[in-house]
Design an enzyme around this catalytic site. Sequence first.
Site, PDB file in Angstrom:
ATOM      1  N   GLU A  35       0.853  -1.194   0.000  1.00 24.86           N
ATOM      2  CA  GLU A  35       0.000   0.000   0.000  1.00 24.86           C
ATOM      3  C   GLU A  35       0.890   1.245   0.000  1.00 24.86           C
ATOM      4  OE1 GLU A  35      -2.384   1.551  -0.853  1.00 24.86           O
ATOM      5  OE2 GLU A  35      -4.065   1.457   0.531  1.00 24.86           O
ATOM      6  N   ASP A  36       0.343   2.336  -0.508  1.00 25.24           N
ATOM      7  CA  ASP A  36       1.112   3.588  -0.503  1.00 25.24           C
ATOM      8  C   ASP A  36       1.073   4.244   0.875  1.00 25.24           C
ATOM      9  OD1 ASP A  36      -1.608   4.225  -0.708  1.00 25.24           O
ATOM     10  OD2 ASP A  36      -1.361   5.639  -2.357  1.00 25.24           O
ATOM     11  N   ARG A  75       1.621  12.088  -8.879  1.00 23.40           N
ATOM     12  CA  ARG A  75       2.042  10.719  -8.559  1.00 23.40           C
ATOM     13  C   ARG A  75       3.484  10.457  -8.978  1.00 23.40           C
ATOM     14  NH1 ARG A  75      -2.375   7.583  -7.052  1.00 23.40           N
ATOM     15  NH2 ARG A  75      -4.359   8.048  -8.035  1.00 23.40           N
ATOM     16  N   PHE A  94      -1.039  16.079   4.523  1.00 18.41           N
ATOM     17  CA  PHE A  94      -1.413  15.466   3.251  1.00 18.41           C
ATOM     18  C   PHE A  94      -0.196  15.477   2.339  1.00 18.41           C
ATOM     19  CE2 PHE A  94      -3.313  14.728  -0.828  1.00 18.41           C
ATOM     20  CZ  PHE A  94      -4.258  13.769  -0.522  1.00 18.41           C
ATOM     21  N   ASP A 144      -4.021   5.508   6.334  1.00 25.18           N
ATOM     22  CA  ASP A 144      -4.538   6.736   6.934  1.00 25.18           C
ATOM     23  C   ASP A 144      -5.591   6.325   7.977  1.00 25.18           C
ATOM     24  OD1 ASP A 144      -4.852   9.546   7.049  1.00 25.18           O
ATOM     25  OD2 ASP A 144      -6.472   9.500   5.609  1.00 25.18           O
TER      26      ASP A 144
HETATM   27  P1  IMP Z   1      -7.563   5.083   4.435  1.00 26.29           P
HETATM   28  O1  IMP Z   1      -8.632   4.145   3.942  1.00 26.29           O
HETATM   29  O2  IMP Z   1      -8.165   6.273   5.144  1.00 26.29           O
HETATM   30  O3  IMP Z   1      -6.491   4.403   5.248  1.00 26.29           O
HETATM   31  O4  IMP Z   1      -6.931   5.746   3.175  1.00 26.29           O
HETATM   32  C1  IMP Z   1      -5.991   5.137   2.412  1.00 26.29           C
HETATM   33  C2  IMP Z   1      -5.933   5.803   1.060  1.00 26.29           C
HETATM   34  O5  IMP Z   1      -6.206   7.201   1.144  1.00 26.29           O
HETATM   35  C3  IMP Z   1      -4.559   5.697   0.479  1.00 26.29           C
HETATM   36  O6  IMP Z   1      -4.407   4.526  -0.276  1.00 26.29           O
HETATM   37  C4  IMP Z   1      -4.485   6.951  -0.368  1.00 26.29           C
HETATM   38  O7  IMP Z   1      -5.029   6.709  -1.639  1.00 26.29           O
HETATM   39  C5  IMP Z   1      -5.358   7.946   0.326  1.00 26.29           C
HETATM   40  N1  IMP Z   1      -4.591   8.891   1.178  1.00 26.29           N
HETATM   41  C6  IMP Z   1      -4.566   8.964   2.524  1.00 26.29           C
HETATM   42  N2  IMP Z   1      -3.755   9.939   2.948  1.00 26.29           N
HETATM   43  C7  IMP Z   1      -3.207  10.478   1.840  1.00 26.29           C
HETATM   44  C8  IMP Z   1      -2.237  11.538   1.621  1.00 26.29           C
HETATM   45  O8  IMP Z   1      -1.688  12.164   2.533  1.00 26.29           O
HETATM   46  N3  IMP Z   1      -1.942  11.795   0.313  1.00 26.29           N
HETATM   47  C9  IMP Z   1      -2.493  11.117  -0.730  1.00 26.29           C
HETATM   48  N4  IMP Z   1      -3.394  10.131  -0.575  1.00 26.29           N
HETATM   49  C10 IMP Z   1      -3.753   9.820   0.712  1.00 26.29           C
HETATM   50 MG    MG Z   2      -4.495   4.791  -2.508  1.00 25.79          MG
END
Ligand code: IMP
Ligand code: MG
Length: 173
Positions: free
Chosen positions: A97-98, A163, A150, A101
């Site tokens: 995963e990138d 990206r 962010f 969050d």
């Molecule tokens: P989660 O489901 O809230 O954990 O979100 C995960 C996804 O939100 C990641 O795979 C990203 O695509 C996006 N995301 C969360 N934080 C960031 C950020 O700081 N920059 C860019 N994308 C983010």
């Molecule tokens: Mg993502």
Amino acid sequence: MAKKISVLIDEQRIIERTKEIAAQLNEEYKDSSIHMIGILKGSVFFMCELAKQLEVPVTLDFMSVSSYGGGTQSSGVVKLVKDLDESIEGKNVVLVEDIMDSGRTLSYLVSILKERKPNSFKIVTLLDKPSRRVVDIQPDITAFEIPDRFVVGYGLDIAQKYRNLPYVGVIEE
Ligand code: IMP
Ligand code: MG
């Protein structure tokens, strides 16, 4: 006008840290193989860098989910947009995963993937914002923990842009 982006983690640090993670995975899976699953599109840059450093047999597959709209706020809704091409039954899955969050995206993915009976399952994330977590889920390996900012670059986007930056950066207000 193009936004100013300041570097948070430069390319050299990302590559060095990725090598350390690959060394750990090479050791852990030394007598077997790894089936890497990348979450499109954000994980692709990190996944390629990691895969290049692996010495055990590696296969790749991809999934796509939507959890964010065009902005920076989590919608809380996760939708499976593209499923895997291949079965993961009996495989040593390493989900890449990138960024983690809220944890909602991975929590949803883990729940559906674990039902498919992989032999083992590990989550590797480039970035983690632990202070933002709303779901009880932790990555097995994190390259970098970051504060609640962010970030863009190295696969991460805002409204699909940035990206391709070769570093992780923060957009200046
Ligand atoms: P989660 O489901 O809230 O954990 O979100 C995960 C996804 O939100 C990641 O795979 C990203 O695509 C996006 N995301 C969360 N934080 C960031 C950020 O700081 N920059 C860019 N994308 C983010
Ligand atoms: Mg993502």
